[in-house]
Design a protein around this motif. Structure first.
Motif, short mmCIF file in Angstrom:
data_model
loop_
_atom_site.label_atom_id
_atom_site.label_comp_id
_atom_site.label_asym_id
_atom_site.label_seq_id
_atom_site.Cartn_x
_atom_site.Cartn_y
_atom_site.Cartn_z
N LEU A 31 0.82 -1.21 0.00
CA LEU A 31 0.00 0.00 0.00
C LEU A 31 0.86 1.26 0.00
O LEU A 31 1.70 1.45 0.87
CB LEU A 31 -0.91 0.01 1.23
CG LEU A 31 -1.88 1.19 1.35
CD1 LEU A 31 -2.91 1.16 0.22
CD2 LEU A 31 -2.59 1.16 2.70
N PHE A 32 0.64 2.10 -0.99
CA PHE A 32 1.25 3.44 -1.02
C PHE A 32 0.07 4.41 -0.97
O PHE A 32 -0.61 4.63 -1.95
CB PHE A 32 2.08 3.66 -2.28
CG PHE A 32 2.99 4.88 -2.23
CD1 PHE A 32 2.72 5.98 -1.44
CD2 PHE A 32 4.16 4.90 -2.98
CE1 PHE A 32 3.56 7.09 -1.41
CE2 PHE A 32 5.02 5.98 -2.96
CZ PHE A 32 4.71 7.08 -2.17
N ARG A 33 -0.16 4.98 0.20
CA ARG A 33 -1.35 5.82 0.45
C ARG A 33 -0.92 7.22 0.88
O ARG A 33 -0.03 7.38 1.71
CB ARG A 33 -2.23 5.18 1.51
CG ARG A 33 -3.36 6.05 2.02
CD ARG A 33 -4.34 5.25 2.86
NE ARG A 33 -5.13 4.34 2.00
CZ ARG A 33 -6.01 3.47 2.46
NH1 ARG A 33 -6.23 3.37 3.77
NH2 ARG A 33 -6.69 2.70 1.64
N VAL A 34 -1.59 8.21 0.31
CA VAL A 34 -1.36 9.60 0.68
C VAL A 34 -2.61 10.12 1.38
O VAL A 34 -3.73 9.96 0.86
CB VAL A 34 -1.05 10.46 -0.57
CG1 VAL A 34 -0.87 11.93 -0.18
CG2 VAL A 34 0.18 9.93 -1.29
N ARG A 35 -2.42 10.71 2.56
CA ARG A 35 -3.55 11.31 3.29
C ARG A 35 -3.26 12.79 3.51
O ARG A 35 -2.19 13.16 3.99
CB ARG A 35 -3.77 10.62 4.64
CG ARG A 35 -4.47 9.29 4.51
CD ARG A 35 -5.17 8.87 5.80
NE ARG A 35 -4.27 8.27 6.75
CZ ARG A 35 -4.66 7.67 7.88
NH1 ARG A 35 -5.94 7.61 8.19
NH2 ARG A 35 -3.79 7.14 8.69
N PHE A 36 -4.23 13.60 3.14
CA PHE A 36 -4.10 15.05 3.28
C PHE A 36 -4.74 15.46 4.62
O PHE A 36 -5.96 15.53 4.74
CB PHE A 36 -4.80 15.76 2.13
CG PHE A 36 -4.17 15.51 0.78
CD1 PHE A 36 -3.19 16.35 0.30
CD2 PHE A 36 -4.57 14.43 0.00
CE1 PHE A 36 -2.61 16.13 -0.95
CE2 PHE A 36 -4.00 14.19 -1.24
CZ PHE A 36 -3.01 15.05 -1.71
N GLY A 81 3.69 0.88 2.71
CA GLY A 81 3.57 -0.37 3.42
C GLY A 81 3.18 -0.11 4.86
O GLY A 81 2.15 0.52 5.14
N ASN A 82 4.00 -0.54 5.79
CA ASN A 82 3.72 -0.32 7.21
C ASN A 82 4.44 0.91 7.78
O ASN A 82 4.32 1.18 8.98
CB ASN A 82 4.11 -1.56 8.01
CG ASN A 82 3.22 -2.75 7.70
OD1 ASN A 82 2.00 -2.64 7.72
ND2 ASN A 82 3.83 -3.88 7.36
N GLU A 83 5.17 1.62 6.93
CA GLU A 83 5.91 2.79 7.38
C GLU A 83 5.09 4.06 7.16
O GLU A 83 4.38 4.18 6.17
CB GLU A 83 7.25 2.90 6.65
CG GLU A 83 8.14 1.68 6.78
CD GLU A 83 8.68 1.50 8.19
OE1 GLU A 83 8.58 2.43 9.01
OE2 GLU A 83 9.24 0.42 8.46
N ARG A 84 5.22 5.01 8.10
CA ARG A 84 4.49 6.28 7.99
C ARG A 84 5.47 7.44 7.92
O ARG A 84 6.33 7.61 8.80
CB ARG A 84 3.57 6.47 9.20
CG ARG A 84 2.61 5.31 9.46
CD ARG A 84 1.67 5.04 8.28
NE ARG A 84 0.80 3.92 8.57
CZ ARG A 84 -0.47 4.03 8.94
NH1 ARG A 84 -1.02 5.22 9.08
NH2 ARG A 84 -1.19 2.95 9.18
N LEU A 85 5.34 8.24 6.88
CA LEU A 85 6.12 9.45 6.71
C LEU A 85 5.16 10.63 6.75
O LEU A 85 4.07 10.58 6.16
CB LEU A 85 6.85 9.44 5.36
CG LEU A 85 7.62 8.17 4.98
CD1 LEU A 85 8.19 8.32 3.58
CD2 LEU A 85 8.72 7.89 5.99
N ILE A 86 5.54 11.68 7.46
CA ILE A 86 4.71 12.88 7.56
C ILE A 86 5.51 14.06 7.05
O ILE A 86 6.69 14.22 7.39
CB ILE A 86 4.24 13.12 9.01
CG1 ILE A 86 3.43 11.93 9.50
CG2 ILE A 86 3.41 14.40 9.10
CD1 ILE A 86 3.06 12.02 10.97
N PHE A 87 4.85 14.90 6.27
CA PHE A 87 5.52 16.08 5.70
C PHE A 87 4.81 17.34 6.18
O PHE A 87 3.63 17.54 5.92
CB PHE A 87 5.52 16.00 4.17
CG PHE A 87 6.36 14.85 3.66
CD1 PHE A 87 7.69 15.03 3.33
CD2 PHE A 87 5.82 13.58 3.57
CE1 PHE A 87 8.47 13.97 2.90
CE2 PHE A 87 6.59 12.51 3.15
CZ PHE A 87 7.92 12.70 2.81
#
Length: 276
Positions: free
Chosen positions: A5-10, A39-45
């Motif tokens: 899963l490659f998911r973008v959340r605004f 995947g199971n990793e979360r990145l926040i910008f």
């Protein structure tokens, strides 16, 4: 399973100032905060006011490791950091990254400067999370977690800003905010970051007509986002950093016009989820 899963959340898409009211219900009023799930990793910008609800939701999902990247440290992009719940959770790991002040100020110094009296009642030592600060220089290739590569580049903004291209699982998402274009030209750094990407998130603070009155403010237009997307072969472009005066109806009108020029264009809203 989240393995592919490659998911973008605004979590926040407003620029300059949080807003509220009847005219800002559909697109929202929280300032910039974008989550990318690889995947199971979360990145926040960025740590705009959207960071607080992001932290609440991610904590409820059982996420305990966070990598938070700053594009720059103007108020609207950092105002949510002291209200990020994982900072006060002894079981959380939070890594903060910045590169726009390389050679002038470290990430740790930057955080310490605005999270202290008289600007904030307490200092970062109140945080209970395992807190780390990482410095990089624009142009560096970052590998924050296994399998994820992040390309970086300098943007045209007062005080400096960094654009990001996140690559994972054969897909790519680029975040380009805050940046000002020069009329009639396409920034080669931006083109390099967005080339062929699945989703290109762009600073659309103004339209072309408004740009003439805001030279030097460090922002761009939705029309220019489309020019860039077409030139770089990006599949979709999401407009964000919406001006605080831009109402829901105005953003609806922009999206309609934009889709007539580029079918993959849309105006992002708070809470929106896009799977790549």
């Amino acid at each position: 399973m989240n393995d592919n899963l490659f998911r973008v959340r605004f979590w926040g898409v407003r620029g300059s100032l949080p807003v509220a009211g009847a005219e800002f219900q559909r697109y929202g009023g929280r300032t910039v905060c974008i989550e990318m799930q690889c995947g199971n990793e979360r990145l926040i910008f960025d740590a705009g006011s959207g960071l607080m609800p992001a932290g609440v939701a991610l904590k409820a999902e059982g996420v305990s490791a966070f990598n938070l990247f700053f594009t720059h440290c103007h108020y609207d992009h950092i105002i949510g950091l002291p209200f990020f719940p994982p900072l006060y959770d002894h079981s959380a790991d939070v890594t903060l990254w910045s590169g726009h002040l390389a050679g002038r100020m470290s990430t740790r110094q930057m955080i310490g400067e605005f999270m202290r009296p008289p600007w904030f009642p307490v200092e970062p030592d109140i945080c209970r999370a395992a807190l780390d600060a990482r410095d990089f220089r624009s142009g560096d290739l970052l590998t924050p977690v296994r399998g994820v590569e992040i390309r970086t580049g300098s943007l045209n903004h007062p005080g400096g800003a960094v654009g990001y291209r996140v690559e994972w699982g054969g897909r790519a998402c680029a975040l380009i905010t805050d940046t000002e274009h020069h009329p009639g030209t396409l920034d080669p750094t931006v083109l390099g970051l967005i080339e062929g990407c699945d989703l290109f998130i762009y600073d659309a603070m103004y339209d072309d007509a408004e740009m003439e009155r805001h030279v030097g403010y460090g922002h761009s237009s939705w029309e220019h986002g489309i020019r860039l997307a077409k030139a770089a072969g990006a599949k979709r472009v999401a407009f964000m950093h919406h001006a605080p005066f831009r109402t829901d109806d105005a953003l609806d009108a922009i999206e309609k016009q934009a889709k007539g020029l580029f079918s993959g264009a849309f105006a992002a809203f708070d809470g929106q989820i896009v799977d790549l």
